[in-house]
Design an enzyme around this catalytic site. Sequence first.
Site, mmCIF file in Angstrom:
data_model
loop_
_atom_site.group_PDB
_atom_site.id
_atom_site.type_symbol
_atom_site.label_atom_id
_atom_site.label_comp_id
_atom_site.label_asym_id
_atom_site.label_seq_id
_atom_site.Cartn_x
_atom_site.Cartn_y
_atom_site.Cartn_z
ATOM 1 N N HIS A 165 57.986 0.445 -75.482
ATOM 2 C CA HIS A 165 58.708 -0.829 -75.462
ATOM 3 C C HIS A 165 58.064 -1.846 -74.529
ATOM 4 O O HIS A 165 58.379 -3.039 -74.600
ATOM 5 C CB HIS A 165 60.182 -0.617 -75.110
ATOM 6 C CG HIS A 165 60.452 -0.281 -73.688
ATOM 7 N ND1 HIS A 165 60.679 0.995 -73.239
ATOM 8 C CD2 HIS A 165 60.542 -1.056 -72.579
ATOM 9 C CE1 HIS A 165 60.910 0.996 -71.947
ATOM 10 N NE2 HIS A 165 60.824 -0.248 -71.509
ATOM 11 N N ASP A 196 58.885 6.560 -77.361
ATOM 12 C CA ASP A 196 58.750 5.459 -76.402
ATOM 13 C C ASP A 196 57.548 5.658 -75.480
ATOM 14 O O ASP A 196 57.645 5.496 -74.259
ATOM 15 C CB ASP A 196 60.025 5.299 -75.572
ATOM 16 C CG ASP A 196 60.152 3.901 -74.954
ATOM 17 O OD1 ASP A 196 59.233 3.087 -75.177
ATOM 18 O OD2 ASP A 196 61.147 3.641 -74.260
ATOM 19 N N SER A 274 59.634 0.549 -66.124
ATOM 20 C CA SER A 274 59.329 1.255 -67.367
ATOM 21 C C SER A 274 57.841 1.556 -67.472
ATOM 22 O O SER A 274 57.001 0.679 -67.293
ATOM 23 C CB SER A 274 59.766 0.420 -68.564
ATOM 24 O OG SER A 274 61.160 0.239 -68.576
#
Length: 593
Positions: A165, A196, A274
């Site tokens: 992402h 992911d 992230s």
Amino acid sequence: MLRIGSTLRTTRKLLNRNLHFQSPIIAGHVAPVHHRRQELHRFVRRCNYSSTVGNTSASASCFSTLSNNNSSITSTAPHAERAQENDSLRSDVSEVEPVAVEEQRLSSVMVDAYLAIELALDSVVKIFTVSSSPNYFLPWQNKSQRETTGSGFVIPGKRILTNAHVVADHTFVLVRKHGSPTKYRATVQAVGHECDLAILVVESEEFWEGMNSLELGDVPFLQEAVAVVGYPQGGDNISVTKGVVSRVEPTQYVHGASQLLAIQIDAAINPGNSGGPAIMVDKVAGVAFQNLSGAENIGYIIPVPVIKHFIAGVEERGEYVGFCSLGLSCQPTENAQIREYFQMQSKLTGVLVSRINPLSDASRVLKKDDIVLSFDGVPIANDGTVPFRNRERITFDHLVSMKKPNETAELKVLRNGEVHDFKITLHPLQPLVPVHQFDKLPSYFIFAGLVFIPLTQPFLHEYGEDWYNASPRRLCERALRELPKKPGEQFIILSQVLMDDINAGYERLAELQVKKVNGVEVLNLKHLRQLVEDGNQKNVRFDLDDERVIVLNYESARIATSRILKRHRIPHAMSTDLTDDENAAELQSACSS
């Protein structure tokens, strides 16, 4: 009297002062990572202390996790002071020892964080992404571009691992290493949206100077300490947050809407974290990727088995191929009456097969109402779980997802009271309505102002955050429940009508499924385009859901398409994935002329 707490605080101050002096954040000088680690180890060994009380030893070795040094350094305190302290310690030795143990534990956790910093300085990078997502209501154009940041870290092979992402729908990606003002161009080598994860490569040799790769570890146990390293919002420099493992189980991955193994920790994971590593001692325990909305200090990291599965698939096939699925929908058999009905003996446990994907290999051998007893020899409990490590249990879907594409699985099945053994070939399965569609433009076909598209969940998400209630109810229900019956099948809908004289009166038929064109069932959007281009008939008839019908004169509709495209400033009558043969090119040319 020996004050373990004050001694530890003094040691911490000295260690902090030493680390700050050595740290490239403070000093502005990046020393080789092995030099910094050696300095840390030497300093830790100097901080070990010990006190002897008669025949009783009350000792505490600060930062023993790193020093691995069990030897003691004799205190140089005067004999008079030592004698006074001995009298006090003899009476309180039972209280001192638990305190020493606790101090050791705290110091170990503290040094784990310091080691995480040392490892991260030459491994973790900040990622700058420029992305532009498609507009699914107007599939011929994109939304305005946006800039986001994330984290990543170096893995063997001069590659950078991050979250999918972070680079989804990217148009431009830059990376910056710690202590450098220069940003380097990066390209996405592989991306797996279900798990992911993504792999980036940087061609510049200058970027790789002084960089070190991180080694993948194992799945941590409960209450083991981890340090999440990255570049979260609120600052520009590297950040480290500490936490412990709270839970290990299959979890919903928000980005890819898949159910895979994940680790829950109590460290805060904020936007920008992230893609950063979660380090346990000196190895990577996972990749930070999401948090729990509305809760405090509940974050999730992608565990090493999922990471290795992704990397191995890319290395073996050159691209990401996905995670395998049995294609089954199963029901627990915890109720005693349902077990008796399906003739399950007291020693048998398993789950009831309630639905089978027609495109899976399981549809070849399994039947509805079968009881799956075991997977690859691992017994499945009545609640659908299997053993995992020490006294832990997880759903058996994890065993399925860890299989490689085209691998064979052995299933023990109870059918009509008899036990059978079956072998099933596993491979990734695609739903009838795609859950996500990143890094690609939506498909569309415009004919006489009628906009045809394959239904996707991103299209439904355009209705807003409450898309489940705001989107057309029938489309939403089918998107979540219907399974494909044929390979390559798509759920084609009339998304909207671009008004013109030729389609007046048909505008109320938008958002209905297209079932047939000239009496032929539609398989997918490319098939629909081919049926429309077949000029054997004067008129083109579209049969929609609810028994609705649209009829258009082919020649008049083809001419009207050109003026409708010009009026709405639409460059092409169809998406590029439909223009791969001569017939499509001819229609495209005719509609644009």
